[in-house]
Design a protein around this motif. Structure first.
Motif: not given
Length: 391
Positions: A101-125
């Motif tokens: 199930h490694a690819p599924v776990y990896g997509r969970m990690v990517l999903e968290g990274a997407i939320h985190r990255s969008v938050t960081q760049h919204a704060v900078r804007l």
């Protein structure tokens, strides 16, 4: 422990148990997608050992995993961060429910990274917009707005979706529509601009193509600008009294948005004179900064909602940036060269013709003389909007 941290542990544990899982993860999962530095260092070490041809990554499926795979990974990761031990690596192995199930776990990690990255760049804007509001510029706001748009497009491709704006089913206006304090200089520029147009109505042609009522921070100023535009569109004369009458017809006096004294003061032709195009550009710049701050707050609120799937988050965030993109486009128009003026026959005066048209609509019995036909208002409307009056 949050599910995101457990997902990071599971994906690392699955690679420790089966290095061949990197073949499915490496093309789209990067070390920076992990929230914890130790996890990012371990995954980066795994990718480096794989690129260097470590025996654990070159063996066939079913072959025993060399014991050096764990120790070498921990040793390589220790060059990137401190505090890693072999015992922690073995705890990651035990944290993996299913290796396949490694690819599924990896997509969970990517999903968290997407939320985190969008938050960081919204704060900078948002920070850039606040800084530009203080210093009176737009450069940093425009730069960070473009960065956020590019980040959303990149994240969409990594997630496997198209970067397409999607309106949310129930927009959250609690953060984006809260009234924000406006600098007094911005309000002064808006009043000065309206005074310039009232004193010289022909200047409306210089700004009407890119200056919208919503660019004004003050609601009363928006109503006066709408009144000026309506009078100009109908070809009627513009002065203090006609503007006051038009604002009354639009209920701006009865609902308390404006009062008669304020309208007469702003539209006093003797108090102000200047170039409307310059102050119009200042108003659009201030509008861009305010819009950027509102869009950034809305995007951050979306990113903080962990229930949003990445595809929907990206689509909603791009939709939230739509108003900002519109103001950016119109701000560019303020710096473009003026279009060539339309030549007219000697002796003709478009403003006078529009006044005659307004008078003709006010008298039912009077018919236009054959030698001096009066163009209907609807026929003259396109020229008023697409061409500047000759000086």
């Amino acid at each position: 422990m949050k599910p995101l941290v457990q997902a990071e542990q599971a994906v690392l544990g699955s690679v420790f148990l089966d290095p061949g899982q990197l073949d499915q993860l490496a093309p789209w999962l990067r070390p920076e997608h992990f929230s914890r530095p130790a996890h990012a260092a371990l995954y980066a070490a795994m990718l480096k050992l794989r690129a260097d041809g470590h025996p654990a990554t070159t063996g066939k499926s079913g072959d025993p995993i060399p014991l050096s795979w764990v120790t070498d990974t921990v040793q390589e990761a220790s060059t990137r961060t401190r505090g890693l031990t072999a015992s922690y690596a073995h705890s990651l192995i035990s944290a993996c429910p299913r290796t396949t199930h490694a690819p599924v776990y990896g997509r969970m990690v990517l999903e968290g990274a997407i939320h985190r990255s969008v938050t960081q760049h919204a704060v900078r804007l948002h920070q850039a917009a606040r800084a530009d509001a203080v210093r009176g510029g737009v450069e940093e706001t425009v730069r960070h707005a473009q960065i956020l748009s590019d980040v959303l497009a990149d994240l969409a491709h990594r997630w496997g979706t198209e970067p397409r704006p999607v309106p949310p089913p129930a927009p959250n206006t609690s953060t984006s529509q809260q009234p924000q304090p406006v600098d007094e200089q911005v309000l002064a520029d808006e009043e000065f601009l309206l005074g310039c147009i009232s004193a010289r109505p022909e200047q409306l042609l210089d700004v009407v193509g890119w200056l919208h009522p919503g660019d004004f921070a003050d609601i009363g100023h928006q109503q006066i600008y709408r009144a000026l535009g309506a009078l100009h569109h109908r070809g009627e004369p513009i002065d203090q009294l006609t503007v006051l009458w038009e604002t009354q017809r639009r209920s701006a006096l009865s609902d308390g948005t404006l009062d008669a004294e304020r309208v007469l003061r702003i539209c006093d032709p003797l108090s102000l004179s200047g170039v409307a195009e310059h102050f119009g550009g200042q108003v659009v710049q201030a509008s861009l900064v305010r819009t950027a701050a509102a869009s950034a707050r809305q995007v951050r609120a979306l990113a903080d909602n962990e229930s949003l799937a990445p595809g929907r988050l990206i689509g909603y965030a791009l939709h939230a940036l739509g108003p900002l993109d519109d103001v950016r486009r119109r701000l560019r128009l303020t710096h473009e060269p003026e279009p060539p003026q339309r030549t007219s026959r000697p002796g003709t005066s478009p403003p006078a013709a529009r006044i005659d048209a307004a008078r003709a609509r006010s008298h039912l019995a009077a018919a236009p003389a054959p030698s001096a036909p009066v163009a209907p208002a609807c026929a003259s409307s396109p020229d008023r909007h697409n061409h500047r009056s000759p000086s």
